[in-house]
Design a protein around this motif. Structure first.
Motif, PDB file in Angstrom:
ATOM      1  N   ALA A  79       0.820  -1.211   0.000  1.00 34.78           N
ATOM      2  CA  ALA A  79       0.000   0.000   0.000  1.00 34.78           C
ATOM      3  C   ALA A  79       0.853   1.259   0.000  1.00 34.78           C
ATOM      4  N   CYS A  80       0.353   2.285  -0.676  1.00 31.09           N
ATOM      5  CA  CYS A  80       0.993   3.611  -0.603  1.00 31.09           C
ATOM      6  C   CYS A  80       0.040   4.536   0.155  1.00 31.09           C
ATOM      7  N   GLY A  81       0.061   4.401   1.473  1.00 38.39           N
ATOM      8  CA  GLY A  81      -0.822   5.200   2.311  1.00 38.39           C
ATOM      9  C   GLY A  81      -2.169   4.531   2.509  1.00 38.39           C
ATOM     10  N   ALA A  82      -3.029   5.193   3.258  1.00 39.77           N
ATOM     11  CA  ALA A  82      -4.348   4.654   3.569  1.00 39.77           C
ATOM     12  C   ALA A  82      -5.298   4.817   2.386  1.00 39.77           C
ATOM     13  N   ARG A  83      -6.408   4.094   2.430  1.00 39.59           N
ATOM     14  CA  ARG A  83      -7.420   4.203   1.381  1.00 39.59           C
ATOM     15  C   ARG A  83      -7.924   5.644   1.271  1.00 39.59           C
ATOM     16  N   SER A  84      -8.093   6.085   0.045  1.00 42.36           N
ATOM     17  CA  SER A  84      -8.631   7.412  -0.285  1.00 42.36           C
ATOM     18  C   SER A  84      -7.652   8.556  -0.033  1.00 42.36           C
ATOM     19  N   ILE A  85      -6.446   8.264   0.461  1.00 40.75           N
ATOM     20  CA  ILE A  85      -5.459   9.303   0.747  1.00 40.75           C
ATOM     21  C   ILE A  85      -4.474   9.393  -0.418  1.00 40.75           C
ATOM     22  N   PRO A  86      -4.152  10.605  -0.891  1.00 44.25           N
ATOM     23  CA  PRO A  86      -3.206  10.728  -2.009  1.00 44.25           C
ATOM     24  C   PRO A  86      -1.795  10.328  -1.610  1.00 44.25           C
ATOM     25  N   SER A  87      -0.976  10.085  -2.615  1.00 46.63           N
ATOM     26  CA  SER A  87       0.404   9.667  -2.370  1.00 46.63           C
ATOM     27  C   SER A  87       1.330  10.402  -3.339  1.00 46.63           C
ATOM     28  N   LEU A  88       2.538  10.713  -2.870  1.00 48.65           N
ATOM     29  CA  LEU A  88       3.504  11.483  -3.655  1.00 48.65           C
ATOM     30  C   LEU A  88       4.874  10.835  -3.564  1.00 48.65           C
ATOM     31  N   GLY A  89       5.546  10.741  -4.690  1.00 46.72           N
ATOM     32  CA  GLY A  89       6.901  10.199  -4.733  1.00 46.72           C
ATOM     33  C   GLY A  89       7.486  10.411  -6.114  1.00 46.72           C
ATOM     34  N   ARG A  90       8.502   9.647  -6.435  1.00 45.72           N
ATOM     35  CA  ARG A  90       9.071   9.725  -7.777  1.00 45.72           C
ATOM     36  C   ARG A  90       8.193   8.964  -8.769  1.00 45.72           C
ATOM     37  N   LEU A  91       8.281   9.327 -10.034  1.00 45.88           N
ATOM     38  CA  LEU A  91       7.526   8.624 -11.068  1.00 45.88           C
ATOM     39  C   LEU A  91       8.037   7.188 -11.185  1.00 45.88           C
ATOM     40  N   PRO A  92       7.142   6.185 -11.124  1.00 49.04           N
ATOM     41  CA  PRO A  92       7.577   4.785 -11.236  1.00 49.04           C
ATOM     42  C   PRO A  92       7.766   4.387 -12.704  1.00 49.04           C
TER      43      PRO A  92
END
Length: 411
Positions: free
Chosen positions: A93-106
């Motif tokens: 998971a990248c964070g909780a459900r419905s919460i946005p996520s930010l990082g580098r482009l995969p």
């Protein structure tokens, strides 16, 4: 003595000419350097835009082909960002459900080369919780909300293709380091920085471009000392405009409605279904309400995800006493049918004009007029058992939203 004075004047004039020429050459050099700098920045900006465009197209392609790579999970999901520095989406998971996520482009996950902007920096990427693939949202369809506001350098909001004018994904080219941004390459991965995208975020993205609520992103410029992030974005309509061009898309939506109608026909045989799941409308002839969950209609697991993703687009009008009291006008064949119930599907939003439909707030989603058109919306709200529409969902022009009401008769 007097004969020598002109020589001094000639020598003085020659020195002045040399100094003037030197000054002109210096000015020309500075001018050339300025022009070269502008040219270099323009070329770097163009490379950034090209990389952003390539990433954007890959993300849309990922979303509209998701079901082929993940059977039974539907289309429209976008990948989690690269939280480390590997080029691949985060495992799990990248964070909780419905919460946005930010990082580098995969970029590896998207089957892309290692994309860099015009300053040789890797791209960054934010994805809305309403479309990310882990954990998945409970509902995903053409009305799914965005979570990112976009603003230009003057602070004006940038329109995004979606019901709320918010983006579901933002791709960021960070550009050259600004004052105060210290970018240390630890060699932890292919991109500059460390093995933690969150730790690296302040060194690469402008101060306002983060997931601080509300999640707003500002479009920067190469010469903007306040922020030089260059952005590209995706709205939910961008995904579904692309899906509509798939030859099999209309049939997929149609099958969801056909399965729901079959399941509803069986459920209406239960004496307490109407009392439990619908509400008696004005007039007392019919009860109305939204389409229930897949578990209520006993839909098998392989169809449950699609049903639950799209059920908010449907409305039921059923005769309370079980007799065929609902009249359905099949607009394709221009025939009338008497039915125990009607299953109504609103189609895509009408996006512009006086009849524009909005399905953003809770109140709007409860308003039948935001889904159904004309007399169908009025009759549904008033409990009048008479509806008209096409019997099947189809796309007439793949360039335009398919907004026509679909009305299925449950005989």
């Amino acid at each position: 003595m007097s004969a020598r004075r002109p020589c001094h004047r000639v020598a003085g004039n020659g020195l002045l000419a040399v100094l003037l020429l030197s000054a002109l050459l210096s000015a020309a050099g500075l001018l050339a350097q300025g022009e070269l700098r502008i040219l270099a920045e323009s070329r770097a900006q163009a490379r950034s835009v090209e990389a952003l465009s390539q990433a954007r197209e890959a993300l849309i392609g990922y979303a509209i082909s998701y079901a082929e790579r993940h059977p039974g999970e539907g289309h429209g999901h976008l990948p989690c960002p690269d939280a480390g520095n590997s080029g691949s989406s985060t495992l799990g998971a990248c964070g909780a459900r419905s919460i946005p996520s930010l990082g580098r482009l995969p970029w590896r996950t998207l089957a892309l080369p290692e994309l860099r902007d015009g300053w040789h920096e890797c791209l960054w990427y934010a994805v809305a919780g309403s479309v990310k693939n882990n954990p998945k949202p409970l509902v995903l369809n053409w009305d799914s909300p965005g979570q990112f506001g976009l603003f230009d350098r003057a602070g004006r909001q940038i329109a995004v293709a979606g019901p709320d004018s918010l983006a579901i994904a933002v791709i960021i080219a960070p550009g050259a380091a600004l004052t105060g941004q210290i970018r240390i390459n630890t060699g932890a991965g292919p991109c500059p920085g460390s093995a933690s995208a969150i730790d690296d975020l302040p060194a690469f993205l402008d101060g306002g471009n983060s997931l601080v609520v509300p999640s707003n992103f500002r479009q920067g410029g190469t010469a903007d000392l306040a922020g030089n992030d260059v952005l590209a974005w995706i709205g939910i309509d961008d995904i579904h405009d692309a899906l509509r061009r798939r030859h099999d898309h209309a049939d997929r939506i149609e099958q969801i409605g056909a399965r729901a109608a079959t399941a509803l026909d069986a459920a209406l045989a239960s004496p307490d279904f109407i009392a439990t799941h619908l509400t008696a409308a004005a007039g007392g002839l019919v009860a109305t309400g939204p389409l229930p969950l897949s578990t209520v209609l006993a839909l098998p697991g392989e169809h449950a995800v699609a049903h639950n993703n799209w059920r908010d687009q449907f409305r039921i009008a059923a005769c309370i006493d079980g007799t065929p009291c609902v009249t359905v006008h099949d607009t394709d064949s221009d025939t009338l049918h008497l039915c125990r119930a009607a299953l109504l599907f609103g189609g895509e939003r009408i996006r512009e004009g006086p009849d524009r439909q909005r399905r953003t707030t809770t109140a709007e989603r409860e308003d039948a007029a935001q889904y159904l058109e004309g007399d169908n919306a009025h009759n549904y709200a008033s409990g009048i058992p008479r509806f008209a529409g096409a019997p099947l969902f189809r796309t007439i022009d793949p360039r335009l939203p398919a907004t026509q009401d679909v009305v299925r008769c449950i005989p």
